[in-house]
Design a protein around this motif. Structure first.
Motif, PDB file in Angstrom:
ATOM      1  N   ALA A 250       0.754  -1.240  -0.115  1.00 13.91           N
ATOM      2  CA  ALA A 250       0.233  -0.120  -0.146  1.00 13.91           C
ATOM      3  C   ALA A 250       0.936   1.523  -0.264  1.00 13.91           C
ATOM      4  N   HIS A 251       0.390   2.414  -0.681  1.00 11.06           N
ATOM      5  CA  HIS A 251       1.060   3.733  -0.680  1.00 11.06           C
ATOM      6  C   HIS A 251       0.287   4.561   0.385  1.00 11.06           C
ATOM      7  N   PHE A 252       0.751   5.508   1.050  1.00  8.60           N
ATOM      8  CA  PHE A 252       0.140   6.678   1.848  1.00  8.60           C
ATOM      9  C   PHE A 252       0.853   7.714   1.496  1.00  8.60           C
TER      10      PHE A 252
ATOM     11  N   MET B 233      -6.039   5.604  -8.571  1.00 12.76           N
ATOM     12  CA  MET B 233      -5.172   4.311  -8.854  1.00 12.76           C
ATOM     13  C   MET B 233      -3.984   3.633  -8.090  1.00 12.76           C
ATOM     14  N   ILE B 234      -3.561   4.618  -7.560  1.00 15.21           N
ATOM     15  CA  ILE B 234      -2.298   4.283  -7.057  1.00 15.21           C
ATOM     16  C   ILE B 234      -2.439   3.513  -5.596  1.00 15.21           C
ATOM     17  N   VAL B 235      -3.469   3.987  -4.849  1.00 19.08           N
ATOM     18  CA  VAL B 235      -3.880   3.778  -3.493  1.00 19.08           C
ATOM     19  C   VAL B 235      -4.827   2.734  -3.364  1.00 19.08           C
ATOM     20  N   THR B 236      -5.652   2.337  -4.319  1.00 23.35           N
ATOM     21  CA  THR B 236      -6.649   1.351  -4.611  1.00 23.35           C
ATOM     22  C   THR B 236      -6.461  -0.020  -5.343  1.00 23.35           C
ATOM     23  N   LYS B 237      -6.949  -1.169  -4.880  1.00 26.85           N
ATOM     24  CA  LYS B 237      -6.657  -2.323  -5.452  1.00 26.85           C
ATOM     25  C   LYS B 237      -7.999  -3.123  -5.574  1.00 26.85           C
ATOM     26  N   ASP B 238      -8.159  -3.860  -6.512  1.00 25.09           N
ATOM     27  CA  ASP B 238      -9.149  -4.739  -6.497  1.00 25.09           C
ATOM     28  C   ASP B 238      -8.932  -6.138  -6.038  1.00 25.09           C
ATOM     29  N   PHE B 239     -10.111  -6.894  -5.874  1.00 22.44           N
ATOM     30  CA  PHE B 239      -9.792  -8.379  -5.264  1.00 22.44           C
ATOM     31  C   PHE B 239     -11.097  -9.002  -5.980  1.00 22.44           C
ATOM     32  N   SER B 240     -10.776 -10.299  -6.206  1.00 12.44           N
ATOM     33  CA  SER B 240     -11.771 -11.249  -6.674  1.00 12.44           C
ATOM     34  C   SER B 240     -12.811 -10.785  -7.996  1.00 12.44           C
ATOM     35  N   THR B 241     -12.085 -10.109  -8.755  1.00 14.93           N
ATOM     36  CA  THR B 241     -13.019  -9.490  -9.644  1.00 14.93           C
ATOM     37  C   THR B 241     -13.750 -10.496 -10.463  1.00 14.93           C
ATOM     38  N   ASP B 242     -13.456 -11.783 -10.723  1.00 18.50           N
ATOM     39  CA  ASP B 242     -13.817 -12.659 -11.600  1.00 18.50           C
ATOM     40  C   ASP B 242     -14.817 -13.744 -10.848  1.00 18.50           C
ATOM     41  N   SER B 243     -15.384 -13.536  -9.527  1.00 19.38           N
ATOM     42  CA  SER B 243     -15.940 -14.510  -8.766  1.00 19.38           C
ATOM     43  C   SER B 243     -17.462 -13.611  -8.715  1.00 19.38           C
ATOM     44  N   THR B 244     -18.421 -14.450  -9.332  1.00 16.89           N
ATOM     45  CA  THR B 244     -19.928 -14.254  -9.272  1.00 16.89           C
ATOM     46  C   THR B 244     -20.040 -13.854  -7.811  1.00 16.89           C
ATOM     47  N   LEU B 245     -19.955 -15.017  -6.998  1.00 17.16           N
ATOM     48  CA  LEU B 245     -20.301 -14.761  -5.480  1.00 17.16           C
ATOM     49  C   LEU B 245     -19.708 -13.503  -4.739  1.00 17.16           C
TER      50      LEU B 245
ATOM     51  N   PRO C  47      -0.762   2.168 -12.568  1.00 19.69           N
ATOM     52  CA  PRO C  47      -0.782   1.088 -11.650  1.00 19.69           C
ATOM     53  C   PRO C  47      -2.187   0.416 -11.540  1.00 19.69           C
ATOM     54  N   TYR C  48      -2.205  -0.891 -11.649  1.00 25.12           N
ATOM     55  CA  TYR C  48      -3.674  -1.410 -11.134  1.00 25.12           C
ATOM     56  C   TYR C  48      -3.301  -2.804 -10.743  1.00 25.12           C
ATOM     57  N   THR C  49      -3.952  -3.189  -9.675  1.00 20.82           N
ATOM     58  CA  THR C  49      -3.723  -4.435  -8.897  1.00 20.82           C
ATOM     59  C   THR C  49      -5.153  -5.326  -8.844  1.00 20.82           C
ATOM     60  N   SER C  50      -5.201  -6.594  -8.880  1.00 20.72           N
ATOM     61  CA  SER C  50      -6.351  -7.200  -8.555  1.00 20.72           C
ATOM     62  C   SER C  50      -5.811  -8.607  -7.894  1.00 20.72           C
TER      63      SER C  50
END
Length: 367
Positions: free
Chosen positions: A261-263, A281-293, A335-338
């Protein structure tokens, strides 16, 4: 608390990626009205489901297993409602008319929250300056946990990667019965008062009223109505908050506070080093974007980059906006992270461990 000068982002140039991205999203994805209707149906359906489970507590709660089952289902539905419906409504993204979003936010009071306070806390501090020390109150909540590098380091922080496993399950109880009162009446490190000159007396009345109503119908009525010992109902009520909090914490720790993480901090004149969109975009992340649930449960948190770039758009649009963000990230070297949620959670606790000890200046590059 003395108000500080607001941080200032870098002004956008003529070749700003976000202007192009926003135009493309507006002309393509946002034209799909079925996703707008899906969001409304989902939100109202979740609200109905919560009160259906509450009815089942009163109807079937004399059976101890069913008592705990329906309380836990209430807790899970409560958190999913907050993450999806109330979160979108707070951003004006659930209904097209702002007054309808405001009306819906009053329902949050039934869950013990104060929508007036939370909207200002979340939008005016977290969304305006995510991950910025002394401004992002969604990250800086208590000295119990140290996340910002600039926060004071106490001896007990070296154990925070251990004891936070025990504290996080109480998140909803802290939010409803401690944090709101702290933000209303606290004087030490009260960051909310940076953006609120004076709290209206009406909101103070609503604060106490909401807490009382929430306790009456979720705890005291079942104690009086069911043929269960009071401590059994109390235990089921605790189970509701514990299970709901565990589900919700996954979203809270997966989007901004991992080990990478960047602060960003401001210079002496209060300037940040990036444009608003680049900062998100620098400070934010995605997670489990491909999961329907995961997308159903966590709404705008799985596709959190899209949410921070397009906060006034409903979360049902985000799975279609994210591929555009990925394409722009590759084209503009952004920057993009998932990553999967389990990686996000593991990375968060590794971050807690590293922030709990004194930093080695040989490793941080200060010399």
């Amino acid at each position: 608390m003395e108000k500080l000068k607001r941080p200032v982002y870098v002004k956008t140039g003529t070749d700003d990626f976000f202007k192009k991205m926003r135009t493309e999203v507006n002309e393509t994805i946002l034209q799909n009205s079925s996703l707008y209707l899906l969001n409304i149906v989902k939100s109202l359906g979740l609200l109905f489901l919560f009160f259906l489970f509450y009815y089942c507590i009163l109807r079937f709660g004399n059976s101890t297993p069913l008592l705990f089952l329906f309380y836990i289902l209430c807790g899970i539905t409560m958190i999913v409602l907050f993450i999806n419906a109330f979160h979108d409504a707070a951003h004006g993204a659930l209904f097209k008319k702002s007054k309808h979003n405001q009306w819906f936010m009053y329902v949050l009071e039934l869950f013990g929250g104060n929508h007036w306070l939370w909207t200002r806390r979340h939008i005016n501090l977290h969304h305006a300056y995510p991950n910025v020390p002394d401004w992002d109150i969604d990250i800086k909540q208590s000295d119990i946990i140290r996340i910002f590098p600039s926060s004071p380091l106490f001896h007990y922080h070296k154990y925070q990667h251990i004891y936070m496993w025990l504290i996080y399950p109480f998140y909803s109880l802290n939010w409803i019965y401690i944090r709101d009162f702290k933000d209303f009446f606290g004087t030490k490190d009260n960051y909310v008062k940076k953006v609120i000159d004076k709290i209206p007396g009406k909101q103070i009345v609503m604060l106490f009223t909401a807490k009382i109503i929430n306790l009456v119908y979720l705890l005291f009525i079942p104690i009086l109505a069911l043929q269960q010992p009071w401590y059994m109902v109390l235990g089921a009520w605790f189970a509701m908050h514990l299970c709901g909090s565990i589900l919700g914490v996954v979203a809270l720790v997966s989007t901004h506070v991992d080990e990478d993480a960047h602060f960003p901090v401001t210079d002496e004149e209060g300037n940040l080093s990036a444009t608003w969109a680049m900062h998100q975009m620098i400070v934010t992340k995605d997670f489990s974007t491909d999961s329907t649930l995961a997308n159903f449960l966590y709404g705008g948190f799985t596709h959190h980059v899209a949410h921070h770039l397009f906060p006034s758009v409903g979360h049902t649009y985000y799975p279609y906006i994210t591929p555009i963000i990925k394409r722009y990230a590759q084209e503009y070297d952004l920057p993009y992270t998932s990553y999967p949620f389990y990686h996000a959670v593991r990375s968060h606790f590794r971050m807690l461990k590293s922030k709990g000890i004194k930093e080695n200046i040989m490793m941080t590059g200060e010399i």
